[in-house]
Motif scaffolding. Structure first.
Motif, PDB file in Angstrom:
ATOM      1  N   ARG A   5     -22.453 -27.629  27.524  1.00 34.02           N
ATOM      2  CA  ARG A   5     -21.269 -26.969  26.987  1.00 34.02           C
ATOM      3  C   ARG A   5     -20.274 -26.782  28.133  1.00 34.02           C
ATOM      4  NH1 ARG A   5     -23.932 -27.826  23.108  1.00 34.02           N
ATOM      5  NH2 ARG A   5     -24.418 -26.511  21.312  1.00 34.02           N
ATOM      6  N   LYS A   6     -19.020 -26.590  27.784  1.00 33.32           N
ATOM      7  CA  LYS A   6     -18.029 -26.217  28.783  1.00 33.32           C
ATOM      8  C   LYS A   6     -18.150 -24.725  29.069  1.00 33.32           C
ATOM      9  CE  LYS A   6     -14.689 -29.772  27.412  1.00 33.32           C
ATOM     10  NZ  LYS A   6     -13.298 -30.033  26.932  1.00 33.32           N
ATOM     11  N   CYS A   7     -17.527 -24.283  30.142  1.00 35.16           N
ATOM     12  CA  CYS A   7     -17.557 -22.848  30.438  1.00 35.16           C
ATOM     13  C   CYS A   7     -16.166 -22.264  30.212  1.00 35.16           C
ATOM     14  CB  CYS A   7     -18.020 -22.579  31.870  1.00 35.16           C
ATOM     15  SG  CYS A   7     -16.910 -23.198  33.163  1.00 35.16           S
ATOM     16  N   VAL A   8     -16.137 -21.010  29.806  1.00 33.57           N
ATOM     17  CA  VAL A   8     -14.882 -20.268  29.777  1.00 33.57           C
ATOM     18  C   VAL A   8     -15.110 -19.045  30.657  1.00 33.57           C
ATOM     19  CG1 VAL A   8     -15.575 -19.217  27.579  1.00 33.57           C
ATOM     20  CG2 VAL A   8     -13.220 -19.022  28.352  1.00 33.57           C
ATOM     21  N   CYS A   9     -14.325 -18.969  31.736  1.00 35.05           N
ATOM     22  CA  CYS A   9     -14.505 -17.922  32.752  1.00 35.05           C
ATOM     23  C   CYS A   9     -13.530 -16.782  32.492  1.00 35.05           C
ATOM     24  CB  CYS A   9     -14.264 -18.495  34.147  1.00 35.05           C
ATOM     25  SG  CYS A   9     -15.247 -19.965  34.523  1.00 35.05           S
ATOM     26  N   GLU A  10     -13.968 -15.590  32.864  1.00 38.89           N
ATOM     27  CA  GLU A  10     -13.173 -14.392  32.610  1.00 38.89           C
ATOM     28  C   GLU A  10     -13.011 -13.589  33.896  1.00 38.89           C
ATOM     29  OE1 GLU A  10     -13.478 -10.311  29.873  1.00 38.89           O
ATOM     30  OE2 GLU A  10     -15.187 -11.669  30.071  1.00 38.89           O
ATOM     31  N   ILE A  11     -11.807 -13.090  34.103  1.00 42.27           N
ATOM     32  CA  ILE A  11     -11.563 -12.189  35.230  1.00 42.27           C
ATOM     33  C   ILE A  11     -10.488 -11.192  34.805  1.00 42.27           C
ATOM     34  CG2 ILE A  11      -9.743 -13.614  36.300  1.00 42.27           C
ATOM     35  CD1 ILE A  11     -10.896 -12.841  39.025  1.00 42.27           C
ATOM     36  N   GLN A  12     -10.598  -9.985  35.299  1.00 42.83           N
ATOM     37  CA  GLN A  12      -9.569  -8.985  35.002  1.00 42.83           C
ATOM     38  C   GLN A  12      -8.611  -8.931  36.169  1.00 42.83           C
ATOM     39  OE1 GLN A  12     -10.612  -4.710  34.721  1.00 42.83           O
ATOM     40  NE2 GLN A  12      -9.679  -4.755  32.691  1.00 42.83           N
ATOM     41  N   THR A  44     -10.701 -22.211  31.320  1.00 48.58           N
ATOM     42  CA  THR A  44     -11.636 -23.119  30.649  1.00 48.58           C
ATOM     43  C   THR A  44     -11.955 -24.303  31.556  1.00 48.58           C
ATOM     44  OG1 THR A  44      -9.777 -24.266  29.563  1.00 48.58           O
ATOM     45  CG2 THR A  44     -10.871 -22.501  28.337  1.00 48.58           C
ATOM     46  N   CYS A  45     -13.231 -24.680  31.610  1.00 49.00           N
ATOM     47  CA  CYS A  45     -13.694 -25.787  32.451  1.00 49.00           C
ATOM     48  C   CYS A  45     -13.495 -27.112  31.722  1.00 49.00           C
ATOM     49  CB  CYS A  45     -15.171 -25.616  32.799  1.00 49.00           C
ATOM     50  SG  CYS A  45     -15.551 -24.027  33.562  1.00 49.00           S
ATOM     51  N   ASP A  46     -13.321 -28.169  32.494  1.00 51.44           N
ATOM     52  CA  ASP A  46     -13.113 -29.503  31.916  1.00 51.44           C
ATOM     53  C   ASP A  46     -14.425 -30.220  31.619  1.00 51.44           C
ATOM     54  OD1 ASP A  46     -10.341 -29.263  32.040  1.00 51.44           O
ATOM     55  OD2 ASP A  46     -10.281 -30.009  34.101  1.00 51.44           O
ATOM     56  N   THR A  47     -15.472 -29.911  32.389  1.00 48.30           N
ATOM     57  CA  THR A  47     -16.737 -30.636  32.255  1.00 48.30           C
ATOM     58  C   THR A  47     -17.796 -29.768  31.587  1.00 48.30           C
ATOM     59  OG1 THR A  47     -17.410 -29.936  34.475  1.00 48.30           O
ATOM     60  CG2 THR A  47     -16.267 -32.046  34.278  1.00 48.30           C
ATOM     61  N   GLU A  48     -18.818 -30.417  31.038  1.00 48.27           N
ATOM     62  CA  GLU A  48     -19.917 -29.713  30.384  1.00 48.27           C
ATOM     63  C   GLU A  48     -21.112 -29.615  31.327  1.00 48.27           C
ATOM     64  OE1 GLU A  48     -20.798 -31.686  26.728  1.00 48.27           O
ATOM     65  OE2 GLU A  48     -19.115 -30.753  25.677  1.00 48.27           O
ATOM     66  N   THR A  49     -21.787 -28.478  31.309  1.00 48.71           N
ATOM     67  CA  THR A  49     -22.999 -28.268  32.102  1.00 48.71           C
ATOM     68  C   THR A  49     -23.960 -27.406  31.295  1.00 48.71           C
ATOM     69  OG1 THR A  49     -22.234 -26.197  33.135  1.00 48.71           O
ATOM     70  CG2 THR A  49     -21.635 -28.267  34.238  1.00 48.71           C
ATOM     71  N   GLY A  50     -25.168 -27.212  31.816  1.00 47.70           N
ATOM     72  CA  GLY A  50     -26.070 -26.231  31.248  1.00 47.70           C
ATOM     73  C   GLY A  50     -25.546 -24.831  31.528  1.00 47.70           C
ATOM     74  N   TRP A  73     -19.869 -22.034  26.722  1.00 45.78           N
ATOM     75  CA  TRP A  73     -20.868 -21.012  27.027  1.00 45.78           C
ATOM     76  C   TRP A  73     -20.195 -19.660  27.198  1.00 45.78           C
ATOM     77  CZ3 TRP A  73     -25.456 -22.052  25.778  1.00 45.78           C
ATOM     78  CH2 TRP A  73     -26.084 -23.264  26.059  1.00 45.78           C
ATOM     79  N   THR A  74     -20.880 -18.621  26.731  1.00 46.38           N
ATOM     80  CA  THR A  74     -20.495 -17.247  27.061  1.00 46.38           C
ATOM     81  C   THR A  74     -21.539 -16.689  28.025  1.00 46.38           C
ATOM     82  OG1 THR A  74     -21.785 -16.051  25.373  1.00 46.38           O
ATOM     83  CG2 THR A  74     -19.678 -17.046  24.681  1.00 46.38           C
ATOM     84  N   GLY A  75     -21.312 -15.477  28.509  1.00 45.59           N
ATOM     85  CA  GLY A  75     -22.262 -14.881  29.446  1.00 45.59           C
ATOM     86  C   GLY A  75     -23.449 -14.227  28.781  1.00 45.59           C
TER      87      GLY A  75
END
Length: 300
Positions: free
Chosen positions: A286-293, A188-194, A233-235
């Motif tokens: 919004r903040k971002c939530v990143c995903e990796i396998q 999860t990101c700390d800052t908000e972006t577009g 944000w989601t993808g």
């Protein structure tokens, strides 16, 4: 007469090279001569003495008969008193990934940052020009103009930078495996972006924006996000096909979304508390939530 014209031209084109203080002294002396000519009295009051010019604007007398004062503005300022800057307007006139500048007529214009184009400066010129794919991976552009890599064995990962002959057994630093044993890692990101900014924040971590493909995944990750609060944000996005959301890297289909949240200008999907996926305008924050396998899962 020709000599006078030449002198005027030399002065006009040479002002930009003159010291600003010297130029000010010239203007003051010129105004005094105009006053003396108009009133025949060197002690007459200068109209510029009480005429306000902000931000280093210079008061000049533009009418030799009526001695009308006017501000000559510098830099990006304009207006009667040099206190109007359209780039400081609320709301800001330019979108993300762009810079505001002032035209010769005083209006504002937006210049997209390097690598971006479009009315909203959110379209990549060609992300594959500088190939982000490593180890022989082939770069291609998806429907949004974002790069995606086709890797050559034994390499995997978003940018083909993981050697599966040296498999990893845990999530990268900063990522959390949700749920334990699933091999799916989230950050999860700390800052908000577009939305586009969120895409690039995840790409910088060799990951992608979260793609909630199943109700179980939405519940598991949603509970984790609810515990740290925020909107993410989601993808998922329907920027290329209104009403038909697809994910950033086009993996599985998107989960059902609230139809009443899908406006014409609301093209990007965010997660909000309560396991809810909802359309939002892509330029909102919004903040971002990143995903990796965990890489090379099939080889382990």
């Amino acid at each position: 007469m020709k000599l006078q014209v030449l002198c005027v031209l030399v002065f006009v084109f040479g002002v930009s090279c003159m010291n600003r203080n010297i130029f000010r002294e010239y203007l003051v002396a010129r105004q005094q001569r105009l006053l003396e000519r108009h009133h025949g009295d060197s002690g007459s009051k200068d109209p510029c003495l009480n005429y306000y010019c902000a931000h280093e604007g210079i008061c000049v007398l533009v009418d030799q008969k009526d001695l009308t004062p006017q501000c000559n503005c510098v830099s990006e300022w304009k207006g009667t008193h040099c206190d109007d800057n359209p780039c400081d307007a609320d709301p800001i006139p330019c979108p993300e990934k762009s810079t505001c500048s002032i035209n010769g007529d005083g209006s504002a214009s937006c210049c997209c940052d390097e690598g971006f184009t479009g009315d909203q400066c959110d379209v990549l010129v060609d992300a594959c020009t500088v190939n982000p794919c490593q180890n022989g991976g082939q770069c291609s552009l998806d429907s949004l103009g974002l790069p995606e890599c086709t890797c050559v064995s034994p390499f995997e990962g978003t940018f083909c930078d993981v050697d599966c002959d040296w498999p990893m057994g845990s999530c990268p630093t900063g990522f959390t495996e949700i749920p334990a044993g699933s091999r799916n890692c989230y950050y999860t990101c700390d800052t908000e972006t577009g939305w586009l900014g969120a895409v690039f924040e995840c790409r910088a971590k060799n990951a992608q924006l979260w793609e909630p493909n199943t109700p179980t995944e939405l519940t598991d990750v949603g509970q984790f996000l609810d515990g740290i609060a925020g909107r993410y944000w989601t993808g998922a996005s329907d920027q290329t096909s209104e009403g038909t959301p697809t994910f950033e890297l086009g993996s599985l289909g998107a989960l059902p979304l609230s139809a009443d949240s899908n406006g014409v200008n609301s093209d990007c999907v965010a997660y909000e508390p309560g396991d809810e996926l909802i359309y939002r305008t892509c330029h909102t924050q919004r903040k971002c939530v990143c995903e990796i396998q965990i890489p090379c899962a099939t080889q382990n």
